[in-house]
Motif scaffolding. Structure first.
Motif, PDB file in Angstrom:
ATOM      1  N   ARG A 172      14.267  31.095  30.034  1.00 47.31           N
ATOM      2  CA  ARG A 172      15.706  31.180  30.267  1.00 47.31           C
ATOM      3  C   ARG A 172      16.402  31.941  29.137  1.00 47.31           C
ATOM      4  O   ARG A 172      16.075  31.767  27.968  1.00 47.31           O
ATOM      5  N   PRO A 173      17.385  32.743  29.483  1.00 42.21           N
ATOM      6  CA  PRO A 173      18.139  33.453  28.449  1.00 42.21           C
ATOM      7  C   PRO A 173      19.232  32.559  27.863  1.00 42.21           C
ATOM      8  O   PRO A 173      19.739  31.669  28.524  1.00 42.21           O
ATOM      9  N   THR A 174      19.554  32.799  26.602  1.00 43.26           N
ATOM     10  CA  THR A 174      20.679  32.081  25.995  1.00 43.26           C
ATOM     11  C   THR A 174      21.995  32.801  26.295  1.00 43.26           C
ATOM     12  O   THR A 174      23.037  32.175  26.409  1.00 43.26           O
ATOM     13  N   THR A 175      21.912  34.121  26.409  1.00 41.96           N
ATOM     14  CA  THR A 175      23.069  34.925  26.790  1.00 41.96           C
ATOM     15  C   THR A 175      22.639  35.934  27.848  1.00 41.96           C
ATOM     16  O   THR A 175      21.468  36.304  27.926  1.00 41.96           O
ATOM     17  N   LEU A 176      23.591  36.380  28.633  1.00 46.89           N
ATOM     18  CA  LEU A 176      23.313  37.343  29.687  1.00 46.89           C
ATOM     19  C   LEU A 176      23.688  38.754  29.243  1.00 46.89           C
ATOM     20  O   LEU A 176      24.622  38.946  28.464  1.00 46.89           O
ATOM     21  N   THR A 177      22.944  39.712  29.754  1.00 52.29           N
ATOM     22  CA  THR A 177      23.281  41.107  29.522  1.00 52.29           C
ATOM     23  C   THR A 177      24.515  41.450  30.364  1.00 52.29           C
ATOM     24  O   THR A 177      24.825  40.765  31.336  1.00 52.29           O
ATOM     25  N   PRO A 178      25.212  42.530  30.021  1.00 50.51           N
ATOM     26  CA  PRO A 178      26.426  42.869  30.779  1.00 50.51           C
ATOM     27  C   PRO A 178      26.173  43.444  32.177  1.00 50.51           C
ATOM     28  O   PRO A 178      27.130  43.773  32.878  1.00 50.51           O
ATOM     29  N   GLN A 179      24.937  43.560  32.580  1.00 50.48           N
ATOM     30  CA  GLN A 179      24.635  44.088  33.904  1.00 50.48           C
ATOM     31  C   GLN A 179      25.198  43.175  34.996  1.00 50.48           C
ATOM     32  O   GLN A 179      25.252  41.958  34.834  1.00 50.48           O
ATOM     33  N   ARG A 180      25.569  43.779  36.128  1.00 49.36           N
ATOM     34  CA  ARG A 180      26.225  43.036  37.204  1.00 49.36           C
ATOM     35  C   ARG A 180      25.314  41.963  37.796  1.00 49.36           C
ATOM     36  O   ARG A 180      25.766  40.883  38.165  1.00 49.36           O
ATOM     37  N   LEU A 181      24.027  42.257  37.908  1.00 47.97           N
ATOM     38  CA  LEU A 181      23.081  41.326  38.525  1.00 47.97           C
ATOM     39  C   LEU A 181      22.271  40.547  37.493  1.00 47.97           C
ATOM     40  O   LEU A 181      21.209  40.024  37.804  1.00 47.97           O
ATOM     41  N   ALA A 182      22.775  40.467  36.283  1.00 49.76           N
ATOM     42  CA  ALA A 182      22.024  39.820  35.207  1.00 49.76           C
ATOM     43  C   ALA A 182      21.735  38.349  35.501  1.00 49.76           C
ATOM     44  O   ALA A 182      20.672  37.828  35.164  1.00 49.76           O
ATOM     45  N   ILE A 183      22.679  37.670  36.145  1.00 51.53           N
ATOM     46  CA  ILE A 183      22.492  36.251  36.443  1.00 51.53           C
ATOM     47  C   ILE A 183      21.330  36.037  37.410  1.00 51.53           C
ATOM     48  O   ILE A 183      20.654  35.007  37.374  1.00 51.53           O
ATOM     49  N   PHE A 184      21.087  37.025  38.275  1.00 55.01           N
ATOM     50  CA  PHE A 184      19.977  36.912  39.222  1.00 55.01           C
ATOM     51  C   PHE A 184      18.637  37.227  38.540  1.00 55.01           C
ATOM     52  O   PHE A 184      17.657  36.517  38.748  1.00 55.01           O
ATOM     53  N   THR A 185      18.601  38.275  37.746  1.00 57.20           N
ATOM     54  CA  THR A 185      17.351  38.637  37.074  1.00 57.20           C
ATOM     55  C   THR A 185      16.965  37.621  36.003  1.00 57.20           C
ATOM     56  O   THR A 185      15.788  37.403  35.739  1.00 57.20           O
ATOM     57  N   ALA A 186      17.979  36.969  35.402  1.00 52.76           N
ATOM     58  CA  ALA A 186      17.690  35.974  34.365  1.00 52.76           C
ATOM     59  C   ALA A 186      16.961  34.764  34.945  1.00 52.76           C
ATOM     60  O   ALA A 186      16.182  34.103  34.250  1.00 52.76           O
ATOM     61  N   TYR A 187      17.210  34.488  36.213  1.00 52.50           N
ATOM     62  CA  TYR A 187      16.574  33.340  36.872  1.00 52.50           C
ATOM     63  C   TYR A 187      15.746  33.807  38.067  1.00 52.50           C
ATOM     64  O   TYR A 187      15.811  33.243  39.154  1.00 52.50           O
ATOM     65  N   LYS A 188      14.979  34.862  37.816  1.00 51.29           N
ATOM     66  CA  LYS A 188      14.209  35.456  38.915  1.00 51.29           C
ATOM     67  C   LYS A 188      13.168  34.514  39.470  1.00 51.29           C
ATOM     68  O   LYS A 188      12.830  34.597  40.654  1.00 51.29           O
ATOM     69  N   TRP A 189      12.632  33.587  38.668  1.00 48.02           N
ATOM     70  CA  TRP A 189      11.583  32.681  39.175  1.00 48.02           C
ATOM     71  C   TRP A 189      12.159  31.650  40.145  1.00 48.02           C
ATOM     72  O   TRP A 189      11.480  31.232  41.084  1.00 48.02           O
ATOM     73  N   GLN A 190      13.389  31.243  39.906  1.00 45.33           N
ATOM     74  CA  GLN A 190      14.025  30.340  40.862  1.00 45.33           C
ATOM     75  C   GLN A 190      14.219  31.047  42.203  1.00 45.33           C
ATOM     76  O   GLN A 190      13.950  30.464  43.271  1.00 45.33           O
ATOM     77  N   TRP A 191      14.674  32.288  42.161  1.00 49.27           N
ATOM     78  CA  TRP A 191      14.845  33.054  43.390  1.00 49.27           C
ATOM     79  C   TRP A 191      13.502  33.386  44.039  1.00 49.27           C
ATOM     80  O   TRP A 191      13.390  33.439  45.268  1.00 49.27           O
ATOM     81  N   PHE A 192      12.500  33.607  43.218  1.00 49.91           N
ATOM     82  CA  PHE A 192      11.165  33.854  43.761  1.00 49.91           C
ATOM     83  C   PHE A 192      10.688  32.646  44.564  1.00 49.91           C
ATOM     84  O   PHE A 192      10.141  32.793  45.662  1.00 49.91           O
ATOM     85  N   GLY A 193      10.902  31.436  44.027  1.00 46.05           N
ATOM     86  CA  GLY A 193      10.531  30.225  44.759  1.00 46.05           C
ATOM     87  C   GLY A 193      11.278  30.105  46.075  1.00 46.05           C
ATOM     88  O   GLY A 193      10.711  29.735  47.108  1.00 46.05           O
ATOM     89  N   GLY A 194      12.578  30.464  46.064  1.00 49.04           N
ATOM     90  CA  GLY A 194      13.359  30.419  47.286  1.00 49.04           C
ATOM     91  C   GLY A 194      12.868  31.420  48.318  1.00 49.04           C
ATOM     92  O   GLY A 194      12.779  31.104  49.513  1.00 49.04           O
ATOM     93  N   PHE A 195      12.514  32.614  47.877  1.00 52.06           N
ATOM     94  CA  PHE A 195      12.039  33.632  48.812  1.00 52.06           C
ATOM     95  C   PHE A 195      10.641  33.314  49.341  1.00 52.06           C
ATOM     96  O   PHE A 195      10.312  33.671  50.473  1.00 52.06           O
ATOM     97  N   VAL A 196       9.827  32.638  48.549  1.00 49.68           N
ATOM     98  CA  VAL A 196       8.534  32.180  49.058  1.00 49.68           C
ATOM     99  C   VAL A 196       8.749  31.208  50.211  1.00 49.68           C
ATOM    100  O   VAL A 196       8.096  31.295  51.262  1.00 49.68           O
ATOM    101  N   ALA A 197       9.672  30.273  50.023  1.00 46.61           N
ATOM    102  CA  ALA A 197      10.001  29.334  51.099  1.00 46.61           C
ATOM    103  C   ALA A 197      10.523  30.088  52.325  1.00 46.61           C
ATOM    104  O   ALA A 197      10.170  29.763  53.471  1.00 46.61           O
ATOM    105  N   PHE A 198      11.345  31.105  52.099  1.00 42.38           N
ATOM    106  CA  PHE A 198      11.886  31.912  53.191  1.00 42.38           C
ATOM    107  C   PHE A 198      10.774  32.597  53.983  1.00 42.38           C
ATOM    108  O   PHE A 198      10.746  32.540  55.216  1.00 42.38           O
TER     109      PHE A 198
END
Length: 474
Positions: A172-198
């Protein structure tokens, strides 16, 4: 309502965890007690309380107002928002509770213990052992016990989402980069788990071959009768031959399903649609069949609801300004709603709670995000808290209200003290003489009974318990 929670994190722990840290051992307690406390977000409790209120309303008044009860098949009603709203707020709570983990082994132990507690209470309350509130008997024939249910689904989603959050703690990051999708890439494993279920859900739903199947109707009629449903197809999204039901028949067995599925309210099954009524003489055989609305494959799809919820929790953690949080939440909510509308009205994937279709996930998660954002503006931004206090109180003791009110345990206890006949109890007397007879209407009387004798009553009880610092600890 066949479904029916609290966040699996008990309220008392949540109150503590949002101010400091979750799960700590003795060696780190002093360090964590010295950390700066953060302001509690009251919207979490209010949203959970609102979901409980919705559940009580559709459970108790759905019979009198079929339009708010579950959609018989495709479509969405007020009752269909309850389960995904629970899963959404479970995800938000997980993100806040597990934002700092110093002892992964201890956290995993707590997660598994709470999962088992949820499974136990789910089977006890909805497996058939409890016949509350009107039937004063208890006990279940193990040949027909229902293994699935609301708390069981919450347990599965909670367990998967919380374990992913726990095991990725070092990433997990302590701070996010200024990129627009940083919140998604910072927690990519959580989204990966969701897409596996999908992908598991989608591939199974549209490629699994569903053969003919049969069942014995033990409920309708004087004698049990066997029926056969002709299928032999793939990718069917109707009641009779979908992959969701086939998977559950293979895993649990048809005798362990919910015996009164809402599809019996379809026009093909009864002339009283969308209400409950006797079967038509030409009703297809599957109308009499049981079905599990909280089954295995549909629960895998439900993991996405928890994943979206945990994303909202991550936004709450990393974005400190109200406008930044709302921008993230509202935009995602409208994107999900748009996807759901497109999928449904193009007939690609209809919105369907019983199958927990992807369009249903998007619709309900998007709606949850918009409602959560609206409550956040009213309560935490504008400070209009007083009108929502009863929702907060119920949300803080949601497990207690779920068991006692939604599952009818308290009403069953009161009904146990009757005069001559079980129908001569305080609960039945109040409903009949204080509400129904006064308004000379079964529908209006039922609605007012639910609002005042159920929702308002438990709001007051929850408020008193909150003042006393008493919470249901799960």
């Amino acid at each position: 309502m066949e479904e029916g929670f609290n966040s699996p994190l008990d309220v008392k722990d949540e109150l503590k965890n949002q101010e400091t840290n979750i799960e700590y051992d003795k060696d780190t307690k002093l360090e964590q007690d010295q950390q700066i406390k953060t302001k509690r977000v009251a919207t979490l409790d209010a949203f959970r309380g609102l979901t409980i209120v919705m559940m009580i309303l559709v459970d108790k008044a759905g019979g009198a107002f079929p339009r708010i009860d579950h959609a018989p098949w495709n479509g969405c009603t007020l009752a269909d928002f309850v389960m995904p709203f629970f899963l959404f707020i479970v995800g938000v709570a997980i993100a806040l509770a597990l934002k700092r983990i110093h002892n992964i082994k201890y956290a995993v132990k707590k997660i598994m213990l709470r999962t088992l507690k949820l499974l136990f209470w789910g089977i006890l309350l909805q497996g058939g052992y409890s016949h509350a509130p009107d039937d004063l008997s208890y006990g279940v024939n193990m040949k027909f016990i229902r293994w699935c249910g609301i708390l069981q689904r919450i347990a599965l989603v909670y367990c998967i989402v919380a374990l992913i959050e726990t095991f990725t703690t070092k990433l997990r990051p302590t701070t996010l980069t200024p990129q627009r999708l940083a919140i998604f890439t910072a927690y990519k494993w959580q989204w990966f788990g969701g897409f596996v279920a999908f992908f598991v859900y989608m591939i199974t739903t549209f490629t699994l071959y569903v053969p003919d199947w049969s069942f014995v109707d033990h409920i309708n009629g004087d004698e049990p009768r066997r029926y056969t449903v002709i299928c032999g197809m793939r990718g069917h999204l109707g009641p009779a031959c979908n992959a969701v039901g086939h998977v559950d028949r293979q895993v649990w067995g048809v005798n362990h399903f919910y015996s009164h599925p809402v599809w019996r309210h379809l026009k093909e099954c009864t002339f009283n649609s969308p209400g409950e009524g006797p079967f038509r003489e030409d009703a297809p055989s599957w109308c009499r069949a049981p079905f599990e609305p909280e089954g295995l494959l549909s629960s895998i799809s439900a993991i996405l609801s928890g994943t979206i919820g945990i994303h909202y929790g991550h936004v709450l953690i990393h974005f400190k300004g109200h406008s930044e949080r709302l921008k993230q939440w509202v935009s995602m909510g409208f994107v999900l709603l748009t996807i759901a509308i497109i999928l449904h009205f193009t007939n690609a994937i209809p919105i369907n709670k019983q199958l927990y279709s992807i369009s249903y996930v998007c619709l309900t998660a998007g709606a949850a995000g918009i409602v959560f954002s609206s409550l956040y503006i009213l309560i935490d931004v504008w400070g209009i808290r007083t009108p929502f206090l009863f929702l907060e109180w119920i949300g803080m003791n949601s497990m207690l209200v779920f068991v006692m009110a939604a599952e009818g345990i308290f009403a069953a206890f009161v009904n146990g003290w009757y005069y001559e006949d079980p129908n001569n109890s305080l609960v039945h007397w109040i409903k009949k003489h204080v509400f129904v007879n006064v308004w000379n209407s079964e529908r209006v009387g039922t609605l007012l009974y639910v609002i005042f004798a159920e929702i308002t009553f438990w709001g007051i009880v929850s408020g008193v318990l909150h003042k006393l610092g008493i919470y249901w600890k799960l």
